[in-house]
Design a protein around this motif. Structure first.
Motif, PDB file in Angstrom:
ATOM      1  N   ASN A  36       0.823  -1.203   0.000  1.00 53.16           N
ATOM      2  CA  ASN A  36       0.000   0.000   0.000  1.00 53.16           C
ATOM      3  C   ASN A  36       0.862   1.260   0.000  1.00 53.16           C
ATOM      4  O   ASN A  36       0.601   2.208   0.737  1.00 53.16           O
ATOM      5  N   ASP A 125      -7.185   2.265  -0.975  1.00 56.97           N
ATOM      6  CA  ASP A 125      -5.878   2.388  -0.315  1.00 56.97           C
ATOM      7  C   ASP A 125      -6.006   2.772   1.157  1.00 56.97           C
ATOM      8  O   ASP A 125      -5.246   2.284   1.992  1.00 56.97           O
ATOM      9  N   GLY A 128      -6.487  -0.185   2.991  1.00 50.71           N
ATOM     10  CA  GLY A 128      -5.479  -1.237   2.755  1.00 50.71           C
ATOM     11  C   GLY A 128      -6.024  -2.391   1.922  1.00 50.71           C
ATOM     12  O   GLY A 128      -5.633  -3.547   2.135  1.00 50.71           O
TER      13      GLY A 128
END
Ligand code: TMP
Ligand code: ASP
Length: 238
Positions: A36, A125, A128
């Motif tokens: 990430n 994002d 995650g």
């Protein structure tokens, strides 16, 4: 084909508008990110390698009846693509256990799976990219029940084309991630890319990793691994 405004920048690509409102230009970047984007680097020439690999694989898939967003390759790092609304689901297909599957479920690393496993992850994002059940995806209106079925069917079909192809060039396709988009008519197209950034390839003879795990795990020689993957693909498809 002239690039107009930048409309999106992701970790691996930039998307530009073009004159024709149904199309975009995707520019492949040299940035490498993992976990990430907590781990970041740059590898000069990586964008061009992924652009070439992805173009060849999308071409192979088109020939085998999978509709993709790729219109044509413009130059070493730019693809002309059909504009789609990206479905925010990362569809992962696994043939052999490794990565997050072994961590989450304790399946032994390297186990050949009894069937190809298709998993959904939420493309987000900030969260995650968490794993998603079908019901999570429907509840969150990420896709309809029918679309989820289509995503799974397409993912399996892509795997059934790619597995024997990679076998023929002495690479084991361990797992990969694909993304799909809806075109103006709601048809689902394979989008994003298929490259060593989004797949795991192990050399069939030596077992050597020839993908982004070389970066994730600090194994070195990232670029030469990607070059080797492209060389083998070009040897089979040119
Ligand atoms: P994983 O084992 O880390 O879940 O990864 C499964 C496959 O998906 C592997 O081929 C790498 C790819 N992948 C991506 O392309 N993007 C991602 O963000 C993640 C986590 C994995
Ligand atoms: N694609 C993700 C990132 O760039 C995670 C990964 O591939 O490991 O951060």
């Amino acid at each position: 084909m002239e690039k107009k405004e930048l409309i999106y920048e992701g970790k691996g690509k930039k998307l530009f508008a073009v004159e024709n409102g149904d199309l975009l230009i995707a520019e492949f970047k040299d940035d490498l990110t993992a976990f990430n984007a907590q781990k970041r680097s740059q590898e000069s020439g990586k964008g061009a390698l992924n652009a070439a690999i992805s173009a060849k694989l999308f071409g192979l898939l088109e020939k085998n009846g999978i509709a993709t967003h790729l219109v044509k390759t413009l130059d070493s790092t730019n693809h002309l693509i059909k504009k789609t609304q990206i479905i925010p689901i990362e569809v992962v297909v696994r043939n052999v256990a490794t990565g997050s599957l072994t961590k989450r479920l304790g399946i032994e690393e390297g186990t050949k799976l009894a069937f190809s496993l298709v998993e959904f992850y939420y493309k987000n994002d900030d969260l995650g990219d968490p794993i998603l059940s079908d019901e999570h995806a429907i509840l969150m209106k990420l896709a309809s029940d029918n679309e989820l079925k289509t995503l799974k069917e397409l993912a399996r079909k892509i795997n059934s084309v790619l597995l024997p192809f990679f076998e023929s060039i002495k690479l084991r396709l361990i797992d990969f991630k694909v993304e799909f988009g809806r075109d103006r008519n709601g048809a689902i197209l394979l989008a994003d890319e298929i490259s060593p950034d989004s797949c795991r390839f192990w050399d069939a003879t030596s077992g050597e990793k020839l993908d982004k795990d070389r970066f994730r795990q600090d194994l070195g020689d990232v670029k030469s691994a990607y070059e080797e993957v492209l060389k083998r693909i070009l040897g089979a498809l040119n």
